[in-house]
Design a protein around this motif. Sequence first.
Motif, mmCIF file in Angstrom:
data_model
loop_
_atom_site.group_PDB
_atom_site.id
_atom_site.type_symbol
_atom_site.label_atom_id
_atom_site.label_comp_id
_atom_site.label_asym_id
_atom_site.label_seq_id
_atom_site.Cartn_x
_atom_site.Cartn_y
_atom_site.Cartn_z
ATOM 1 N N SER A 43 -30.343 6.197 42.062
ATOM 2 C CA SER A 43 -29.526 6.959 43.095
ATOM 3 C C SER A 43 -28.618 7.818 42.336
ATOM 4 C CB SER A 43 -29.021 6.125 44.066
ATOM 5 O OG SER A 43 -28.203 6.788 44.770
ATOM 6 N N PRO A 44 -27.913 7.387 41.411
ATOM 7 C CA PRO A 44 -26.781 8.309 40.755
ATOM 8 C C PRO A 44 -27.706 9.231 39.809
ATOM 9 C CG PRO A 44 -26.321 5.959 40.326
ATOM 10 C CD PRO A 44 -27.582 5.947 40.777
ATOM 11 N N SER A 46 -30.454 10.748 40.641
ATOM 12 C CA SER A 46 -30.769 11.767 41.609
ATOM 13 C C SER A 46 -29.744 12.725 41.912
ATOM 14 C CB SER A 46 -31.405 11.063 42.810
ATOM 15 O OG SER A 46 -32.719 10.449 42.660
ATOM 16 N N GLN A 47 -28.634 12.087 42.098
ATOM 17 C CA GLN A 47 -27.559 12.861 42.513
ATOM 18 C C GLN A 47 -27.176 13.750 41.280
ATOM 19 O OE1 GLN A 47 -24.489 10.050 43.490
ATOM 20 N NE2 GLN A 47 -25.205 9.821 45.693
ATOM 21 N N GLN A 50 -29.664 16.511 41.245
ATOM 22 C CA GLN A 50 -29.368 17.567 42.451
ATOM 23 C C GLN A 50 -28.170 18.448 42.006
ATOM 24 O OE1 GLN A 50 -28.749 15.174 45.797
ATOM 25 N NE2 GLN A 50 -31.112 15.098 46.147
ATOM 26 N N ALA A 51 -27.214 18.033 41.328
ATOM 27 C CA ALA A 51 -26.059 18.606 40.992
ATOM 28 C C ALA A 51 -26.247 19.645 39.880
ATOM 29 C CB ALA A 51 -24.789 17.662 40.380
#
Length: 137
Positions: A43-44, A46-47, A50-51
């Motif tokens: 999850s982190p 992927s974030q 995206q950033a």
Amino acid sequence: MMAFIGNFGYVAVCIAGALLTMNDIISFGVIVAFISYVRLFTSPLSQIAQAMTALQSTAAASERVFEFIDEEEMKDQSHIRKTLNKENVKGKIEFENVVFKYDDNDKPTINNFTATAEPRSKNCNCWTNRCSEKQLW
């Protein structure tokens, strides 16, 4: 890419967990816990991905803005006093053999374009430019 890594992690945990569970080495709860760990791990990442994508889009957009800002100012045209005589305007617009090309490209984008817009008619020409933006006039 991050979705692939996350899904690959789920598959690896499920396969390894199934083999270990069949041999009575671990219980089903351990598999569930590891699946949760895989989610918490990806999850982190992927974030962050995206950033980074958003930052790349911002950099490309700011490059276009700064390119526009760096353009030379147009010459002062306030001294031009020509106006159209309304009696002479018929509303017919003609383009004959128009050629258009970008400064950094030798090949014309529009070559030998001819069009006529009759008075009170609606005309539309659409095409995609090199930036995949729709052009409409």
